[in-house]
Design an enzyme around this catalytic site. Sequence first.
Site, PDB file in Angstrom:
ATOM      1  N   ARG A  74       0.823  -1.209   0.000  1.00  0.00           N
ATOM      2  CA  ARG A  74       0.000   0.000   0.000  1.00  0.00           C
ATOM      3  C   ARG A  74       0.860   1.262   0.000  1.00  0.00           C
ATOM      4  O   ARG A  74       0.357   2.368  -0.222  1.00  0.00           O
ATOM      5  CB  ARG A  74      -0.945  -0.004   1.203  1.00  0.00           C
ATOM      6  N   TYR A  75       2.154   1.122   0.294  1.00  0.00           N
ATOM      7  CA  TYR A  75       3.040   2.279   0.334  1.00  0.00           C
ATOM      8  C   TYR A  75       3.866   2.426  -0.947  1.00  0.00           C
ATOM      9  O   TYR A  75       4.212   3.537  -1.329  1.00  0.00           O
ATOM     10  CB  TYR A  75       3.998   2.182   1.524  1.00  0.00           C
ATOM     11  N   THR A  76       4.224   1.322  -1.566  1.00  0.00           N
ATOM     12  CA  THR A  76       5.115   1.383  -2.731  1.00  0.00           C
ATOM     13  C   THR A  76       4.328   1.610  -4.015  1.00  0.00           C
ATOM     14  O   THR A  76       3.141   1.314  -4.105  1.00  0.00           O
ATOM     15  CB  THR A  76       5.936   0.088  -2.869  1.00  0.00           C
TER      16      THR A  76
END
Length: 749
Positions: free
Chosen positions: A125-127
Amino acid sequence: MTDVIAGPLSVETLSMRDYAEKAYLDYSMYVILDRALPHIGDGLKPVQRRIIYAMSELGLKAGSKYKKSARTVGDVIGKFHPHGDSAAYEAMVLMAQDFSYRYPLVDGQGNWGSADDPKSFAAMRYTESKLARYAEVLLGELGQGTVDWQPNFDGTLNEPVVLPAQVPNVLLNGTTGIAVGMATDVPPHNLREIVDATVHLLENPKATVADLCEYVKGPDYPTDSEIITPEDDLQAMYQSGRGSVKMRASWSVEDGAIVVNALPYQVSGSRVLEQIAAQMQARKLPMVSDLRDESDHEHATRFVIVPRSNRVDLEGLMSHLFATTDLERNYRVNLNLIGIDGRPAVKALNVILGEWLRFRRTTVQRRLEHRLDRVNRRLHVLEGYLIAYLNIDEVIRIIREEEEPKPALIARFGLSDVQAEAILDLKLRNLAKLEEMKIRGEQDELAAERDKLELTLGSDARMKTLIKKELMAVAEVHGDERRSPITQREEARPFSETELASSDPLTIVLSEMGWIRAAKGHDIDPTSLNYKSGDGFKLAARGKSNLPTVVFDSTGRAYSIASHALPSARGQGEPLTGRINPPSGATFEGLLTGADSDKFLLASDAGYGFVARFADLQSKNKAGKACLNLPKGARVLQPAAVPLGDQLLVAAVTSLGRLLVFPLSDLPEMARGKGNKIIGIPGPKAAAREEVVVGVCAMRSDDVLEVTAGKQHLKLKPADLEHYRGERGRRGNKLPKGFQKVASMRVLS
């Protein structure tokens, strides 16, 4: 045995063995073909292929914007790969790590892990991610009829069976996988080398592995560390499809310190630092004073090992670290691939490239045929457009007046169904564009392309040339220099316990009853030590703690003992028989220590002896080794150290006071034996021997010799010794009155 029971509900009965066997075989084939092993065509496992295809369907090409990785993973597991999201994401991460993949397929933004800890990547969900430029090599020809398609897991979508790779990607990025009953370990390679080898095989179909190894020097990992596997072993690996590759960290010397600047493939830097630090704490690296990690953004790997002094052998130190840490690592190679026949097999290099060329030829042929079909269809439509342009008024009339214009157009102008449909699909605004010159111009261009395609498809030579040009074009765009140099290095060797021991002065003491111990320093008086009741001092030798000790027994056998492992002289020591296995009844008569190159004079009291190197006296066997052969009834004399220098002399004295001095060069240097006669003494006339040799020593020409008889001491200077000079083996001359019963002799430097 299968029984079918008739009735409203038919039940098939299988034995548990048959059912389990069939179920396990089905599972095994699924794991082998659809999970663990790569296909020789595109070099990808199914999950990797589906990730790349899903990203291309999402429009995540190299020139597009990044999108959250969770979006890609969702499409992959929802449409093509119904497995865990973490497994799909980890496979995606691996393809984005430039330290894991030689030619990454995914371009990642954010935390995608580090070489030190590949698993430290951030959550999906961050990359963000998109396809790398190199991925176009696999996807560029996908929509051109090049490969077969198959339904996805629920039959709602289609996915490619294999991607139309333009280069042998299976060897470029390599892969590992464990299936059922088999595994694969394909190392990465350099794109330019593989392309050159492939082109050579294309032009010379009978090329051998040795021929291809002229281009493919060996694997090329995404690290600058060295490959030290010998050339012959690499060639044998490519010939059999199995073998191993050994990598070693790269290092240099800066300001007297060792700097490690590249680690082997997938080796953790923190792990290496822990291994070295553990040895330092365990005092197994006394020659290292400091260890620093100076890695930063500019230097991904930079470990500094500081030696204690400039006298430390840096090559030897690194050889030890290569042998005992992950600074050197072996990688298994198992070229097990799914071939173009759909079967897994271990293949040689020429077989892999040969099969891939057949795959590529089929791919290119299908691409050309697909394009030729589209060109012919367009030409067919253009013929219809030309007819419509030349008869535009009649065409418009038919369309306006006829209830079913399509059959009317076909009947009036002899059009095909496709041509009539194309004319009817034209918009009114396009009618103005249907100019005869433009139509004929496009026809000429397409006709020329058609002729060229037909020539290429009909000529084996043209097909080879096209494949070669396309291979070279990919190498030109994506090729780079080799990263992992291939060098010849000596085999790593760890330090022995003796080499790791500190070099402290030591005095080894042996008692009459065979108890041994070691005292620190050379200023120890062995006779003043405490001995067991009934025991006393017998022999002593001065040396260093990192040098071995050799003990001679009364049979002439020599035994080696590690000096640093001897018990302290603060106690009474321990019996030698606990460390070695001498013959029954043997006593210990000689004690010496030194370096391998040191020389000692070995002799028996029968007057025979020779010179031996210290290295030749050592033995790893607890039973020792036979060194000095004794005449019947003879005893071993304490070995005498041979000093450094020229014009050395041998002095031998007998129990009846006869002294002989002659050049040391008259004695042979041997590893074992009886030796030559040193001084002549009469043989025994009875059981008791009347005269024996009581001392033999090696000395410089300017040394002073001291002879002891009872309480009397005689010091003989170099001028005095001239009286006793003679040929080896002679009787020698008598010592002065009062020295007819000599007890011992020693050299005073």
